[in-house]
Design a protein around this motif. Sequence first.
Motif, mmCIF file in Angstrom:
data_model
loop_
_atom_site.group_PDB
_atom_site.id
_atom_site.type_symbol
_atom_site.label_atom_id
_atom_site.label_comp_id
_atom_site.label_asym_id
_atom_site.label_seq_id
_atom_site.Cartn_x
_atom_site.Cartn_y
_atom_site.Cartn_z
ATOM 1 N N TYR A 177 0.836 -1.201 0.000
ATOM 2 C CA TYR A 177 0.000 0.000 0.000
ATOM 3 C C TYR A 177 0.870 1.251 0.000
ATOM 4 O O TYR A 177 1.935 1.269 0.599
ATOM 5 C CB TYR A 177 -0.918 0.022 1.224
ATOM 6 N N ASP A 178 0.388 2.308 -0.660
ATOM 7 C CA ASP A 178 1.119 3.573 -0.640
ATOM 8 C C ASP A 178 0.538 4.491 0.437
ATOM 9 O O ASP A 178 -0.505 4.197 1.027
ATOM 10 C CB ASP A 178 1.108 4.247 -2.014
ATOM 11 N N ALA A 179 1.228 5.593 0.688
ATOM 12 C CA ALA A 179 0.836 6.504 1.771
ATOM 13 C C ALA A 179 -0.574 7.051 1.576
ATOM 14 O O ALA A 179 -1.343 7.172 2.538
ATOM 15 C CB ALA A 179 1.838 7.641 1.887
ATOM 16 N N GLN A 180 -0.928 7.379 0.341
ATOM 17 C CA GLN A 180 -2.267 7.913 0.068
ATOM 18 C C GLN A 180 -3.353 6.890 0.411
ATOM 19 O O GLN A 180 -4.350 7.226 1.035
ATOM 20 C CB GLN A 180 -2.385 8.332 -1.404
ATOM 21 N N THR A 181 -3.145 5.655 0.008
ATOM 22 C CA THR A 181 -4.130 4.608 0.281
ATOM 23 C C THR A 181 -4.232 4.339 1.773
ATOM 24 O O THR A 181 -5.335 4.159 2.311
ATOM 25 C CB THR A 181 -3.760 3.311 -0.467
ATOM 26 N N SER A 229 -3.647 6.429 4.242
ATOM 27 C CA SER A 229 -4.336 7.520 4.938
ATOM 28 C C SER A 229 -5.787 7.688 4.496
ATOM 29 O O SER A 229 -6.622 8.121 5.274
ATOM 30 C CB SER A 229 -3.577 8.835 4.764
ATOM 31 N N ARG A 230 -6.075 7.338 3.284
ATOM 32 C CA ARG A 230 -7.430 7.552 2.772
ATOM 33 C C ARG A 230 -8.356 6.377 3.079
ATOM 34 O O ARG A 230 -9.510 6.570 3.449
ATOM 35 C CB ARG A 230 -7.358 7.797 1.264
ATOM 36 N N GLU A 231 -7.842 5.132 2.980
ATOM 37 C CA GLU A 231 -8.715 3.965 3.063
ATOM 38 C C GLU A 231 -8.481 3.076 4.280
ATOM 39 O O GLU A 231 -9.429 2.543 4.841
ATOM 40 C CB GLU A 231 -8.552 3.122 1.801
ATOM 41 N N THR A 287 -3.378 11.607 8.333
ATOM 42 C CA THR A 287 -3.191 12.405 7.122
ATOM 43 C C THR A 287 -2.018 11.823 6.329
ATOM 44 O O THR A 287 -1.179 11.111 6.902
ATOM 45 C CB THR A 287 -2.874 13.869 7.466
ATOM 46 N N PRO A 288 -1.929 12.128 5.043
ATOM 47 C CA PRO A 288 -0.755 11.681 4.281
ATOM 48 C C PRO A 288 0.554 12.185 4.903
ATOM 49 O O PRO A 288 1.552 11.464 4.920
ATOM 50 C CB PRO A 288 -0.978 12.276 2.888
ATOM 51 N N HIS A 343 3.734 9.865 5.867
ATOM 52 C CA HIS A 343 5.070 10.132 5.326
ATOM 53 C C HIS A 343 6.078 10.394 6.446
ATOM 54 O O HIS A 343 7.229 9.964 6.367
ATOM 55 C CB HIS A 343 5.038 11.314 4.352
#
Length: 132
Positions: free
Chosen positions: A66-70, A72-74, A80-81, A85
């Motif tokens: 998973y990446d940072a956006q995923t 924090s978002r899901e 928060t992103p 990070h």
Amino acid sequence: PLYERILYLARRTNQPPGRVVETILWEHLTAYPHVQVKRDRWGEYAVIAGTRTSVATIVRYVQMGYDAQTISREILPHLTPAQVHSALAYYFEHQETIEAEMAEDTADVWQARLKELVGEEAYRTLVGTTES
């Protein structure tokens, strides 16, 4: 007034003024503004400040792809992103420590901690066993 305060602290602590400034900066400025190191009876561990989410938890999600956006978002929408990070930056600077923390995060370790917290008899009742 600031310089006078630094000189006062230097005299009071018997340190050179530069050392006083360095100490103050290290105490109040952090490279990881969203990471806090907590200490409990079992040791120190890094978490996202203001949460119980560990840096190790975030690292595990990244290791799963998973990446940072995923994250924090899901997965961890309370973060928060920037927090994710910051946790990853902390991990890359303290990789050995976080990986050692992750290696100790096993069912056996958590069972031993539970037993320590509640006592032998209550532990057996909780897990439904007569073994110790």
